[in-house]
Scaffold this motif. Structure first.
Motif, PDB file in Angstrom:
ATOM      1  N   GLU A 196     -40.092 -18.289 -59.258  1.00 20.33           N
ATOM      2  CA  GLU A 196     -39.773 -19.666 -59.680  1.00 20.33           C
ATOM      3  C   GLU A 196     -38.472 -20.146 -59.048  1.00 20.33           C
ATOM      4  OE1 GLU A 196     -40.618 -17.182 -61.530  1.00 20.33           O
ATOM      5  OE2 GLU A 196     -42.249 -17.726 -62.902  1.00 20.33           O
ATOM      6  N   GLY A 197     -37.489 -19.242 -58.944  1.00 23.86           N
ATOM      7  CA  GLY A 197     -36.217 -19.615 -58.327  1.00 23.86           C
ATOM      8  C   GLY A 197     -36.380 -19.982 -56.867  1.00 23.86           C
ATOM      9  N   LYS A 198     -37.194 -19.213 -56.156  1.00 18.77           N
ATOM     10  CA  LYS A 198     -37.457 -19.531 -54.747  1.00 18.77           C
ATOM     11  C   LYS A 198     -38.139 -20.898 -54.618  1.00 18.77           C
ATOM     12  CE  LYS A 198     -37.901 -14.782 -52.960  1.00 18.77           C
ATOM     13  NZ  LYS A 198     -38.840 -13.794 -52.359  1.00 18.77           N
ATOM     14  N   ALA A 199     -39.062 -21.190 -55.539  1.00 21.96           N
ATOM     15  CA  ALA A 199     -39.771 -22.473 -55.499  1.00 21.96           C
ATOM     16  C   ALA A 199     -38.805 -23.645 -55.739  1.00 21.96           C
ATOM     17  CB  ALA A 199     -40.890 -22.481 -56.541  1.00 21.96           C
ATOM     18  N   ILE A 200     -37.855 -23.467 -56.682  1.00 28.55           N
ATOM     19  CA  ILE A 200     -36.852 -24.511 -56.966  1.00 28.55           C
ATOM     20  C   ILE A 200     -35.989 -24.754 -55.732  1.00 28.55           C
ATOM     21  CG2 ILE A 200     -34.699 -24.931 -58.233  1.00 28.55           C
ATOM     22  CD1 ILE A 200     -36.949 -25.601 -59.984  1.00 28.55           C
ATOM     23  N   PHE A 201     -35.607 -23.673 -55.071  1.00 28.01           N
ATOM     24  CA  PHE A 201     -34.766 -23.783 -53.866  1.00 28.01           C
ATOM     25  C   PHE A 201     -35.497 -24.561 -52.774  1.00 28.01           C
ATOM     26  CE2 PHE A 201     -32.805 -22.019 -49.944  1.00 28.01           C
ATOM     27  CZ  PHE A 201     -31.478 -22.295 -50.230  1.00 28.01           C
ATOM     28  N   GLU A 202     -36.774 -24.270 -52.567  1.00 33.92           N
ATOM     29  CA  GLU A 202     -37.568 -24.986 -51.561  1.00 33.92           C
ATOM     30  C   GLU A 202     -37.759 -26.448 -51.958  1.00 33.92           C
ATOM     31  OE1 GLU A 202     -38.673 -23.866 -48.586  1.00 33.92           O
ATOM     32  OE2 GLU A 202     -37.477 -22.076 -49.023  1.00 33.92           O
ATOM     33  N   LYS A 203     -37.962 -26.695 -53.240  1.00 28.07           N
ATOM     34  CA  LYS A 203     -38.157 -28.073 -53.720  1.00 28.07           C
ATOM     35  C   LYS A 203     -36.903 -28.908 -53.480  1.00 28.07           C
ATOM     36  CE  LYS A 203     -40.657 -28.938 -57.332  1.00 28.07           C
ATOM     37  NZ  LYS A 203     -41.229 -29.127 -58.685  1.00 28.07           N
ATOM     38  N   HIS A 207     -25.396 -23.075 -53.805  1.00 26.59           N
ATOM     39  CA  HIS A 207     -26.831 -22.835 -53.975  1.00 26.59           C
ATOM     40  C   HIS A 207     -27.242 -21.499 -53.340  1.00 26.59           C
ATOM     41  CE1 HIS A 207     -26.445 -27.317 -54.178  1.00 26.59           C
ATOM     42  NE2 HIS A 207     -27.147 -27.085 -55.276  1.00 26.59           N
ATOM     43  N   TYR A 208     -26.671 -21.214 -52.167  1.00 24.47           N
ATOM     44  CA  TYR A 208     -26.944 -19.925 -51.542  1.00 24.47           C
ATOM     45  C   TYR A 208     -26.402 -18.784 -52.409  1.00 24.47           C
ATOM     46  CZ  TYR A 208     -28.608 -22.060 -47.223  1.00 24.47           C
ATOM     47  OH  TYR A 208     -29.341 -22.762 -46.299  1.00 24.47           O
ATOM     48  N   LYS A 244     -30.222 -10.457 -45.997  1.00 28.70           N
ATOM     49  CA  LYS A 244     -30.817 -11.257 -44.919  1.00 28.70           C
ATOM     50  C   LYS A 244     -30.547 -12.747 -45.128  1.00 28.70           C
ATOM     51  CE  LYS A 244     -34.538  -8.044 -43.705  1.00 28.70           C
ATOM     52  NZ  LYS A 244     -36.012  -7.787 -43.765  1.00 28.70           N
ATOM     53  N   MET A 245     -30.588 -13.191 -46.388  1.00 29.31           N
ATOM     54  CA  MET A 245     -30.315 -14.596 -46.662  1.00 29.31           C
ATOM     55  C   MET A 245     -28.872 -14.938 -46.290  1.00 29.31           C
ATOM     56  SD  MET A 245     -30.847 -16.904 -50.079  1.00 29.31           S
ATOM     57  CE  MET A 245     -32.402 -17.566 -49.493  1.00 29.31           C
ATOM     58  N   ILE A 246     -27.948 -14.033 -46.582  1.00 32.12           N
ATOM     59  CA  ILE A 246     -26.542 -14.268 -46.220  1.00 32.12           C
ATOM     60  C   ILE A 246     -26.404 -14.407 -44.709  1.00 32.12           C
ATOM     61  CG2 ILE A 246     -24.226 -13.264 -46.222  1.00 32.12           C
ATOM     62  CD1 ILE A 246     -24.917 -11.932 -48.887  1.00 32.12           C
ATOM     63  N   GLU A 247     -27.078 -13.522 -43.977  1.00 30.15           N
ATOM     64  CA  GLU A 247     -26.986 -13.543 -42.511  1.00 30.15           C
ATOM     65  C   GLU A 247     -27.607 -14.804 -41.903  1.00 30.15           C
ATOM     66  OE1 GLU A 247     -28.839  -9.806 -41.538  1.00 30.15           O
ATOM     67  OE2 GLU A 247     -26.881  -8.863 -41.162  1.00 30.15           O
ATOM     68  N   SER A 248     -28.613 -15.391 -42.584  1.00 22.84           N
ATOM     69  CA  SER A 248     -29.305 -16.567 -42.041  1.00 22.84           C
ATOM     70  C   SER A 248     -28.726 -17.893 -42.524  1.00 22.84           C
ATOM     71  CB  SER A 248     -30.789 -16.501 -42.416  1.00 22.84           C
ATOM     72  OG  SER A 248     -30.959 -16.579 -43.830  1.00 22.84           O
ATOM     73  N   MET A 249     -27.684 -17.839 -43.377  1.00 25.36           N
ATOM     74  CA  MET A 249     -27.099 -19.073 -43.917  1.00 25.36           C
ATOM     75  C   MET A 249     -26.504 -19.937 -42.807  1.00 25.36           C
ATOM     76  SD  MET A 249     -25.104 -17.669 -47.313  1.00 25.36           S
ATOM     77  CE  MET A 249     -23.917 -19.004 -47.179  1.00 25.36           C
ATOM     78  N   PRO A 250     -26.730 -21.266 -42.860  1.00 25.40           N
ATOM     79  CA  PRO A 250     -26.129 -22.153 -41.859  1.00 25.40           C
ATOM     80  C   PRO A 250     -24.644 -22.406 -42.099  1.00 25.40           C
ATOM     81  CG  PRO A 250     -27.420 -23.425 -43.416  1.00 25.40           C
ATOM     82  CD  PRO A 250     -27.625 -22.002 -43.771  1.00 25.40           C
ATOM     83  N   VAL A 251     -24.156 -22.034 -43.290  1.00 25.62           N
ATOM     84  CA  VAL A 251     -22.735 -22.193 -43.607  1.00 25.62           C
ATOM     85  C   VAL A 251     -22.111 -20.810 -43.731  1.00 25.62           C
ATOM     86  CG1 VAL A 251     -22.952 -24.423 -44.750  1.00 25.62           C
ATOM     87  CG2 VAL A 251     -23.277 -22.339 -46.076  1.00 25.62           C
ATOM     88  N   LYS A 252     -20.811 -20.755 -43.510  1.00 19.99           N
ATOM     89  CA  LYS A 252     -20.123 -19.471 -43.565  1.00 19.99           C
ATOM     90  C   LYS A 252     -20.060 -18.966 -44.996  1.00 19.99           C
ATOM     91  CE  LYS A 252     -15.821 -17.183 -42.173  1.00 19.99           C
ATOM     92  NZ  LYS A 252     -14.469 -17.363 -41.585  1.00 19.99           N
ATOM     93  N   PRO A 253     -20.498 -17.742 -45.273  1.00 21.58           N
ATOM     94  CA  PRO A 253     -20.466 -17.223 -46.644  1.00 21.58           C
ATOM     95  C   PRO A 253     -19.029 -17.077 -47.150  1.00 21.58           C
ATOM     96  CG  PRO A 253     -21.098 -15.494 -45.101  1.00 21.58           C
ATOM     97  CD  PRO A 253     -21.082 -16.777 -44.324  1.00 21.58           C
ATOM     98  N   ASN A 254     -18.828 -17.434 -48.407  1.00 22.55           N
ATOM     99  CA  ASN A 254     -17.491 -17.335 -48.994  1.00 22.55           C
ATOM    100  C   ASN A 254     -17.435 -16.168 -49.977  1.00 22.55           C
ATOM    101  OD1 ASN A 254     -18.939 -18.218 -51.185  1.00 22.55           O
ATOM    102  ND2 ASN A 254     -17.861 -20.156 -51.419  1.00 22.55           N
ATOM    103  N   ILE A 255     -16.367 -16.107 -50.741  1.00 21.34           N
ATOM    104  CA  ILE A 255     -16.168 -14.968 -51.648  1.00 21.34           C
ATOM    105  C   ILE A 255     -17.236 -14.933 -52.745  1.00 21.34           C
ATOM    106  CG2 ILE A 255     -13.695 -14.741 -51.247  1.00 21.34           C
ATOM    107  CD1 ILE A 255     -13.212 -16.345 -53.794  1.00 21.34           C
ATOM    108  N   ALA A 256     -17.743 -16.119 -53.151  1.00 18.80           N
ATOM    109  CA  ALA A 256     -18.780 -16.137 -54.188  1.00 18.80           C
ATOM    110  C   ALA A 256     -20.057 -15.464 -53.694  1.00 18.80           C
ATOM    111  CB  ALA A 256     -19.068 -17.570 -54.615  1.00 18.80           C
ATOM    112  N   ILE A 257     -20.403 -15.676 -52.421  1.00 17.64           N
ATOM    113  CA  ILE A 257     -21.612 -15.083 -51.840  1.00 17.64           C
ATOM    114  C   ILE A 257     -21.494 -13.564 -51.795  1.00 17.64           C
ATOM    115  CG2 ILE A 257     -23.036 -14.942 -49.776  1.00 17.64           C
ATOM    116  CD1 ILE A 257     -23.271 -17.649 -51.047  1.00 17.64           C
ATOM    117  N   TRP A 258     -20.414 -13.085 -51.166  1.00 14.74           N
ATOM    118  CA  TRP A 258     -20.236 -11.628 -51.036  1.00 14.74           C
ATOM    119  C   TRP A 258     -19.970 -10.988 -52.395  1.00 14.74           C
ATOM    120  CZ3 TRP A 258     -22.098  -9.577 -46.935  1.00 14.74           C
ATOM    121  CH2 TRP A 258     -22.047 -10.252 -45.706  1.00 14.74           C
ATOM    122  N   GLY A 259     -19.311 -11.744 -53.301  1.00 14.33           N
ATOM    123  CA  GLY A 259     -19.065 -11.222 -54.652  1.00 14.33           C
ATOM    124  C   GLY A 259     -20.356 -10.999 -55.415  1.00 14.33           C
TER     125      GLY A 259
END
Length: 826
Positions: free
Chosen positions: A573-580, A593-594, A612-627
């Motif tokens: 469901e989370g993946k579907a919300i992200f695509e929507k 959102h990432y 893999k999602m972190i590596e494919s992000m169009p924006v630079k990952p911040n501390i929240a992502i790696w955290g």
């Protein structure tokens, strides 16, 4: 003059007012003094004017206006306050007998009595005496003096200044009865009054019923929507205005630009700029409009566009300079903003109170404490009078920047404080999480006779939400109901948020269901509440309801929905919300959102997919992502990927020791004690201490804090006795301590002892001895609840027949009859 009401009297007059068009309603607010021959009974300064049977064509010899000669008078002029009072006193003294009126030096005899009343009302308004103006209107109605369509807009302006909606409604009824609503000027004034009194619905109903609308009508409604953050309604109105072929005035375009400023959407801002250029009456945009465009681009984060406009601006006013400097500050370009401030002074343009106010406010927004202090010093060095607004803005700025001591020093130095000042200081304490100080100040505020408004209550409710102080939050809710504090959509949202964050999701749901006016923030608060409590399916159902009702979700909505999916394990469901969000609503995912998606995948154990999602992000990952990835690695005991995440985090924030602590915990769980020792030595060498675990519990309106192994509480002996009883009953129920969560290289017995004194267990023990049997126990913990305490709390809820609600860093846990609402997923 007798009969004027104080502000507190006005505020307390709420019920049983008026039938539309009934002058008694106005008198209920502004009762006129009875005419009196006794001059001592009048408090206005009276002129010694003997009654005259005929109006004089020349000036009366007894009337003297000192120190000023008056030119030929027209109705567009106005009087100073003393002159207005003199005329008013004479009207009262002559009992409204026009045969006894005399020529008055600043007036010409050709003015009709109605024009003189209009002059008097207008003069009071321009001298910032709206209550006097409303009194004059009351006199006119009581003595059957003709009130025409020229007087009504002036009276309505006075209503707007004192925000008395009921009197405005009476005037509306009077205008309908007398056919004034066919006059577009009267209609616009009525709309303005309703918007100033926060009656947006009434203003819109009047707008929709009016067949004759001019540019001012549209501008008034657009400005009202902008001020009340009703951006979607404002955008629809702009679209309707365009399709109605109404050419916007410069004032209307200023209202539109301000709306786009608040939206902070740079692409829409550019489109608005093009609209302004196409609809401007001259080749060059006027100064106020260009200034608004500079402000809009700065708020949208497009500083280059704002600079281009400013540099190409030949007719810069002090307002233009202020807008550009404030833009620099808002975009955190503090040095450039300070340089421009110096340059402005070098060009002999000196700031006034409004300039400094406009610069201090954004300093608070971005936390620019040092710049704020320098502006404060400039005020003191240059002898600025510390006006109420300026002092309040300084209190607010220091509070937002975390300098509570300076905020309180300015607050205490102020002789006159209004509700906004008190609210600013309470908000400062709320931001610093000083719940006791905030509550004490609220009590003091009431003792001084200052009536709290809805913003005051929002600050206090937010503080209760942050601390999980449900009893105190309930008390404030009861106070709001008892005192008749206006519950607007912002306050209603704060109440929903408070109940949700304090663990009473059922009351939050009831308040949401009862709410008639819901904005996007209200929907987001309820959705986030469901997510915190692990009700992912309810959150998704709410999202579907939003779509059905045509409520457009924003960035925050999708963050709330994704969090709800994460805490409930709803990966598909989370993946579907992200695509929507991307394909159906055209929103570009932000780093937040990432972060939600990484958290969703990580909690579900899909660590490779999260990476893999972190590596494919169009924006630079911040501390929240790696955290989020590092936290997931701790849950699933993946030390290899945890090391990768920790390295990235330390590269972004080398001074933050919490990542090293978390990584050492991962090593400890894998029994890599040499690695643990190395990391803990590195943390110790930095001299920075990690955030200690702390649990809070509210009992009888007081919040009690506990740390691990705490012995400082006054009732520690009774708490220790209860704790021993709890451990005994837990073992009898088959409880085995989970010593794997004790991440120290010590023997098993020491680990068991350490587990017994975790902060949440101490808080629960205090709750058991301090509350009646059957009463729910609510604990707030600043960190994630450990596996052992989670298991123990499930058993304790069954042993003591208590509902135990724990809010940790991630979510709520409702323990009841030996089970938890999280289902073991947190």
């Amino acid at each position: 003059m007798q009969g004027y009401m104080t502000t507190s009297q006005e505020c307390s007059t709420e019920k049983g007012l008026i039938n539309h068009g009934n002058v008694a309603g106005v008198q209920a607010y502004f009762p006129p003094p009875p005419p009196s021959h006794n001059s001592k009974a009048q408090t206005l300064p009276l002129l010694h004017l003997p009654p005259s049977p005929k109006p004089h064509k020349t000036h009366h010899p007894n009337i003297k206006i000192k120190h000023q000669k008056y030119p030929s008078f027209t109705p567009n002029n106005h009087l100073c306050l003393d002159q207005a009072k003199q005329l008013h006193a004479h009207i009262i003294r002559t009992h409204f007998n026009h045969a006894q009126q005399v020529s008055f030096s600043p007036f010409e005899s050709h003015l009709s009595p109605e024009a003189r009343y209009n002059l008097l009302i207008t003069s009071y308004i321009k001298n910032n005496k709206p209550r006097y103006a409303l009194n004059t209107y009351t006199y006119m109605r009581k003595f059957d003096i003709e009130v025409d369509s020229f007087i009504i807009p002036s009276v309505l302006k006075a209503c707007s200044q004192v925000s008395v909606a009921q009197v405005g409604k009476e005037i509306h009824g009077f205008s309908v009865k007398n056919g004034f609503v066919s006059d577009v000027f009267v209609v616009n004034a009525l709309m303005q009054t309703y918007t100033e009194c926060n009656s947006i619905v009434s203003a819109r109903l009047l707008f929709d019923k009016t067949s004759e609308r001019d540019a001012v009508s549209w501008s008034t409604m657009i400005r009202a929507y902008s001020r009340n953050k009703l951006f979607n309604e404002g955008l629809k109105l702009i679209e309707n205005m365009h399709f109605s072929n109404v050419k916007p005035s410069e004032v209307a375009m200023i209202s539109m630009v301000n709306l786009f400023s608040d939206l902070e959407n740079v692409e829409m801002g550019k489109a608005m700029h093009g609209y302004v250029i196409r609809n401007s009456s001259s080749e060059k945009t006027v100064v106020p409009l260009t200034t608004c465009l500079i402000d809009m681009y700065a708020k949208c984060g497009n500083l280059d566009a704002a600079i281009t406009l400013f540099d190409g601006f030949s007719q810069r006013s002090i307002v233009s300079w202020t807008a550009m400097i404030a833009g620099y500050i808002r975009c955190n370009a503090l040095e450039e903003g300070e340089r421009l401030f110096v340059r402005m002074i070098e060009e002999k343009l000196f700031p006034n109170d409004i300039t400094l106010l406009s610069l201090i406010i954004p300093c608070g927004f971005v936390g620019a404490l040092q710049l704020g202090k320098r502006l404060h010093a400039y005020i003191l060095r240059n002898g600025f009078g510390m006006s109420l607004a300026l002092a309040t803005s300084l209190v607010d700025m220091y509070g937002k920047c975390g300098d509570i001591r300076s905020a309180r020093a300015i607050f205490d130095s102020m002789k006159n404080k209004d509700v906004i000042t008190w609210t600013a200081m309470i908000s400062a304490y709320a931001q610093a999480n000083c719940i006791d100080h905030a509550f004490q100040l609220f009590v003091q505020m009431r003792e001084y006779g200052v009536r709290p408004n809805e913003l005051t209550m929002v600050s206090l409710l937010s503080l209760c939400a942050e601390n999980g102080a449900l009893d105190m939050g309930k008390w404030f809710h009861a106070y709001i109901d008892k005192q008749g504090v206006e519950v607007d959509v912002i306050l209603k949202t704060a109440l929903i948020d408070m109940y949700a964050k304090c663990g009473d999701i059922s009351v939050a749901q009831r308040l949401f269901s009862e709410a008639i006016d819901r904005d996007i923030c209200t929907w987001n608060a309820m959705m986030t509440g469901y997510g915190m409590h692990g009700y992912g399916e309810k959150a998704l159902k709410l999202f579907t309801e939003m779509e059905t009702l045509g409520v457009k979700p924003n960035d925050i909505t999708f963050i709330g929905a994704l969090h709800a999916c994460s805490h409930a394990g709803l990966v598909v469901e989370g993946k579907a919300i992200f695509e929507k969000m991307i394909h159906d609503f055209g929103l570009v995912p932000k780093v937040e959102h990432y972060g939600c998606m990484v958290d969703l995948l990580g909690r579900a154990g899909l660590l490779d997919e999260a990476h893999k999602m972190i590596e494919s992000m169009p924006v630079k990952p911040n501390i929240a992502i790696w955290g989020a990835l590092l936290a997931a690695c701790k849950i699933h005991k993946n030390s290899n990927m945890g090391e990768l995440a920790a390295r990235e985090l330390l590269a972004l924030e080398p001074q933050n020791c919490s990542y090293k602590v978390l990584m050492s915990n991962i090593y400890a769980a894998a029994n890599r004690w040499n690695d643990v020792a190395g990391l803990r030595k590195a943390v110790k060498d930095t001299g920075i201490k990690k955030e200690p675990g702390m649990s809070s519990i509210e009992v009888n309106g007081l919040v009690h804090d506990f740390k691990m192994g705490d012995t400082a509480h006054p009732l520690i002996e009774k708490i220790s006795e209860m704790l021993a009883e709890m451990i005994k009953k837990l073992k009898e129920a088959g409880y085995l301590p989970d010593t794997s969560v004790v991440l120290h290289n010590i023997d098993e017995e020491e680990k068991e002892t350490a587990l017994n004194y975790h902060s949440e267990k101490l808080a629960m023990a205090f709750g058991l001895i301090s509350t009646a049997p059957g009463t729910p126990i609510r604990v707030v913990k600043n960190l994630r609840i450990c596996d052992d305490c989670h298991t123990a709390t499930k058993l304790l809820s069954k042993i003591y027949k208590r509902v135990i609600i724990v809010r940790d860093r991630n979510r709520f846990h409702h323990f009841r009859e030996g089970s938890c609402s999280c289902g073991g997923y947190w």
